[in-house]
Design an enzyme around this catalytic site. Sequence first.
Site, PDB file in Angstrom:
ATOM      1  N   SER A 266       0.837  -1.197   0.000  1.00  0.00           N
ATOM      2  CA  SER A 266       0.000   0.000   0.000  1.00  0.00           C
ATOM      3  C   SER A 266       0.875   1.250   0.000  1.00  0.00           C
ATOM      4  O   SER A 266       2.079   1.182   0.253  1.00  0.00           O
ATOM      5  CB  SER A 266      -0.903   0.017   1.227  1.00  0.00           C
ATOM      6  OG  SER A 266      -0.186   0.531   2.337  1.00  0.00           O
ATOM      7  N   LYS A 267       0.250   2.381  -0.271  1.00  0.00           N
ATOM      8  CA  LYS A 267       1.039   3.609  -0.389  1.00  0.00           C
ATOM      9  C   LYS A 267       1.716   3.978   0.926  1.00  0.00           C
ATOM     10  O   LYS A 267       2.730   4.648   0.956  1.00  0.00           O
ATOM     11  CB  LYS A 267       0.195   4.757  -0.921  1.00  0.00           C
ATOM     12  CG  LYS A 267      -0.907   5.220  -0.002  1.00  0.00           C
ATOM     13  CD  LYS A 267      -1.595   6.431  -0.620  1.00  0.00           C
ATOM     14  CE  LYS A 267      -2.651   6.987   0.326  1.00  0.00           C
ATOM     15  NZ  LYS A 267      -3.397   8.082  -0.255  1.00  0.00           N
ATOM     16  N   ARG A 268       1.146   3.524   2.040  1.00  0.00           N
ATOM     17  CA  ARG A 268       1.743   3.835   3.345  1.00  0.00           C
ATOM     18  C   ARG A 268       2.994   2.990   3.630  1.00  0.00           C
ATOM     19  O   ARG A 268       3.831   3.382   4.426  1.00  0.00           O
ATOM     20  CB  ARG A 268       0.738   3.601   4.472  1.00  0.00           C
ATOM     21  CG  ARG A 268      -0.474   4.479   4.366  1.00  0.00           C
ATOM     22  CD  ARG A 268      -0.246   5.838   5.011  1.00  0.00           C
ATOM     23  NE  ARG A 268      -1.291   6.754   4.573  1.00  0.00           N
ATOM     24  CZ  ARG A 268      -1.143   8.057   4.418  1.00  0.00           C
ATOM     25  NH1 ARG A 268       0.022   8.609   4.650  1.00  0.00           N
ATOM     26  NH2 ARG A 268      -2.125   8.803   4.018  1.00  0.00           N
ATOM     27  N   ASP A 269       3.085   1.819   2.999  1.00  0.00           N
ATOM     28  CA  ASP A 269       4.243   0.951   3.262  1.00  0.00           C
ATOM     29  C   ASP A 269       5.540   1.655   2.923  1.00  0.00           C
ATOM     30  O   ASP A 269       6.545   1.516   3.611  1.00  0.00           O
ATOM     31  CB  ASP A 269       4.168  -0.332   2.419  1.00  0.00           C
ATOM     32  CG  ASP A 269       3.049  -1.223   2.897  1.00  0.00           C
ATOM     33  OD1 ASP A 269       2.779  -1.217   4.104  1.00  0.00           O
ATOM     34  OD2 ASP A 269       2.442  -1.910   2.065  1.00  0.00           O
ATOM     35  N   PHE A 278       5.437   5.172  -5.515  1.00  0.00           N
ATOM     36  CA  PHE A 278       4.920   5.851  -6.699  1.00  0.00           C
ATOM     37  C   PHE A 278       6.037   6.086  -7.712  1.00  0.00           C
ATOM     38  O   PHE A 278       7.193   6.257  -7.315  1.00  0.00           O
ATOM     39  CB  PHE A 278       4.310   7.192  -6.298  1.00  0.00           C
ATOM     40  CG  PHE A 278       3.115   7.021  -5.398  1.00  0.00           C
ATOM     41  CD1 PHE A 278       1.908   6.590  -5.920  1.00  0.00           C
ATOM     42  CD2 PHE A 278       3.217   7.244  -4.039  1.00  0.00           C
ATOM     43  CE1 PHE A 278       0.807   6.397  -5.099  1.00  0.00           C
ATOM     44  CE2 PHE A 278       2.120   7.056  -3.202  1.00  0.00           C
ATOM     45  CZ  PHE A 278       0.917   6.629  -3.739  1.00  0.00           C
TER      46      PHE A 278
END
Length: 514
Positions: A266-269, A278
């Site tokens: 996920s983007k938080r990882d 990204f």
Amino acid sequence: MAQSDVRVRFAPSPTGPLHMGGVRTALFNFLFARKHGGTFVLRIEDTDQTRYVEGAEQYIRDSLKWCGLEFDEGVKEGGAYGPYRQSERRDLYRQFAEKMVKEGTAYYAFDTSQELDAMRERLKEQKSDIQQYNAVTRGEMKNSLSLSEEEIQQRIESGKPYVIRFKMPEEQHIVVNDRIRGEVEVNTNQLDDKVLFKSDGLPTYHLANVVDDHEMKISHVIRGEEWLPSLPLHFLLYEALGWKEGMPEFAHLPLILKPDGKGKLSKRDGQRKGFPVFPMQWTDPETQETFPGYKESGYLPEAFINILAFLGWNPGTEQELYTIDELIESFDLDKVGKAGSKFDPEKAKWFNHQHLMQKSDSQLAELFIPVLQKKGINAGHEYVKEVCSLVKERVYLIHEIWDQSYFFFQPPEAYDAKMVKKKWKEQTPELMKELKDRLGTLENFEAAAIKQTVKDLTQQKEVGMGQVMLPFRITLVGTGMGPDVTKIAEMIGRDETLRRMEYAIEHLQRLAQR
Ligand code: GLU
């Protein structure tokens, strides 16, 4: 020009930045298209206006461009099947939704959100396993199947909002083939009457996606595994619209997992573990929160592509390093696995290092010069090129060239205290002074001659090489690292070498005694 009927599309929704999973989907579509001489289409799926994010479409296009994934048809490229932005195709979807209502495969539904909530509550109380709008419940709701012709007309004419729902057939065993997953089976009783067309005049994802894949003559749908549960519905839509014959082939790509394999990446990882998720840096227009990108973190686009290619695909050989052309040549959808693929950030760096090593020194200099310019350093191409050749072995990310080479451009800002304590001895200042004097009069200020000077000095003073070389290095670099110190001296030149030595002789004694 495309030489085959292979037509694939990348169909992102501009609901935020594209994460590396999305770029991987685009890449696999691109590779498949190029491999088969087909056409690669970019379609923007922007029918959910509540989730629209400013700047996301531009970000998606910029990111794919940085990766070198060029489209043959799309919003900017144009093409024979446009427009390629779904919000510009709304009449088309309405037409097909109405056609389905006429033919009895879809119906109008007038239920308010309170009525829908009440239905779910009622089913919950009755302890029903499935709480959805379907063959069991639709008869009790307000729709064109349950209301009289008059009531329907009256509702439509009075401008009451309504949606169009798919009339899910009852008790049908559906089997759809997926190129990666094999046969996907479901009983239609498990599925609900999905909304196809919303009261805001726009289609939902399902209808728009199927209509467009058909209208744009898409031959293969290659997308993320999160869309696998929609596959039976899409199959039924093709059937209902009379398009079952020319239906595209489907391939659902495996998930990309967190480094520990526990769940989806996920983007938080990335923020938690310190790696980008990204392709390019993204700033959330609402919160102003910024997420790092591969580009800004010092990755080469060709390395990023190579990293992504191995998330799910495996050529089954020993080769790991691929150029984009080699990927096109070797890519095979049948070598994409079902199992989720763990993302390994260390391996990602390794890939980048390998791709950096394949660059010429001149290309590395081109990449590094902007980093220097940002620091206000203007160095000539030839000089930077030589620096790159000396330090590249130790570099994983482009900006790390600086960490390995700052002393070629400026004196050390600090000295490694531990190192100084250990290596800066009583007699060191004397030795350094002597070395400085000899270097001051050396005829050819070149690495070999400098080395000889050091050697002669150590012999005459009867000390070991290390007793001169290491302090010498500290004076120029500040620490014990870096390439051959005599080469460093040659590169920075006599004046700068002597200046750094003098400064160190003056200041390091205090540090050594602390
Ligand atoms: N718009 C969908 C997405 O954002 C496309 C899914 C598909 O490729 O069918 O991923």
